[in-house]
Design a protein around this motif. Structure first.
Motif, PDB file in Angstrom:
ATOM      1  N   LEU A  35       0.826  -1.213   0.000  1.00 20.47           N
ATOM      2  CA  LEU A  35       0.000   0.000   0.000  1.00 20.47           C
ATOM      3  C   LEU A  35       0.864   1.269   0.000  1.00 20.47           C
ATOM      4  O   LEU A  35       0.596   2.201  -0.759  1.00 20.47           O
ATOM      5  N   ALA A  36       1.891   1.287   0.844  1.00 21.02           N
ATOM      6  CA  ALA A  36       2.765   2.462   0.897  1.00 21.02           C
ATOM      7  C   ALA A  36       3.504   2.641  -0.425  1.00 21.02           C
ATOM      8  O   ALA A  36       3.636   3.767  -0.924  1.00 21.02           O
ATOM      9  N   SER A  37       3.972   1.553  -1.012  1.00 21.38           N
ATOM     10  CA  SER A  37       4.670   1.637  -2.298  1.00 21.38           C
ATOM     11  C   SER A  37       3.745   2.153  -3.386  1.00 21.38           C
ATOM     12  O   SER A  37       4.144   2.964  -4.224  1.00 21.38           O
ATOM     13  N   PHE A  38       2.515   1.670  -3.375  1.00 19.15           N
ATOM     14  CA  PHE A  38       1.530   2.106  -4.366  1.00 19.15           C
ATOM     15  C   PHE A  38       1.265   3.603  -4.239  1.00 19.15           C
ATOM     16  O   PHE A  38       1.275   4.339  -5.240  1.00 19.15           O
ATOM     17  N   LEU A  39       1.052   4.070  -3.024  1.00 14.74           N
ATOM     18  CA  LEU A  39       0.750   5.488  -2.818  1.00 14.74           C
ATOM     19  C   LEU A  39       1.951   6.383  -3.125  1.00 14.74           C
ATOM     20  O   LEU A  39       1.820   7.403  -3.818  1.00 14.74           O
ATOM     21  N   ILE A  40       3.118   6.015  -2.643  1.00 12.03           N
ATOM     22  CA  ILE A  40       4.306   6.841  -2.855  1.00 12.03           C
ATOM     23  C   ILE A  40       4.690   6.871  -4.334  1.00 12.03           C
ATOM     24  O   ILE A  40       4.994   7.932  -4.889  1.00 12.03           O
ATOM     25  N   GLY A  42       2.710   6.407  -6.829  1.00 13.01           N
ATOM     26  CA  GLY A  42       1.678   7.152  -7.554  1.00 13.01           C
ATOM     27  C   GLY A  42       1.912   8.650  -7.507  1.00 13.01           C
ATOM     28  O   GLY A  42       1.814   9.344  -8.525  1.00 13.01           O
ATOM     29  N   VAL A  43       2.230   9.156  -6.324  1.00 12.19           N
ATOM     30  CA  VAL A  43       2.520  10.585  -6.182  1.00 12.19           C
ATOM     31  C   VAL A  43       3.803  10.937  -6.941  1.00 12.19           C
ATOM     32  O   VAL A  43       3.860  11.955  -7.641  1.00 12.19           O
TER      33      VAL A  43
END
Length: 72
Positions: A35-40, A42-43
């Motif tokens: 989840l953190a990898s996906f969000l970071i 993405g930004v």
């Protein structure tokens, strides 16, 4: 190379790098790591890959706007 392929590979690479960095920093819970990898990533891709995203968008738009040949 096709802009869609370049953008997709860039996004996947950015996700992989983010995933590896977070794992090396000690984030071990797989769900939180993903989840953190996906969000970071993405930004980061929104900021870092704007040129590739614009090229991909222009390519897709050109394809959609092109008139279809008539079958007579």
């Amino acid at each position: 190379m096709h802009p869609v392929v370049v953008y997709t590979l860039s996004r996947a690479g950015l996700f992989g790098v983010t995933l590896a960095l977070l794992w090396l920093l000690g984030l071990q819970n797989p769900l939180i790591l993903l989840l953190a990898s996906f969000l970071i990533s993405g930004v980061a891709s929104y900021v870092l890959l704007s040129r590739q995203r614009d090229a991909m968008s222009a390519r897709i738009s050109d394809k959609l706007d092109r008139p279809k040949p008539q079958d007579d």
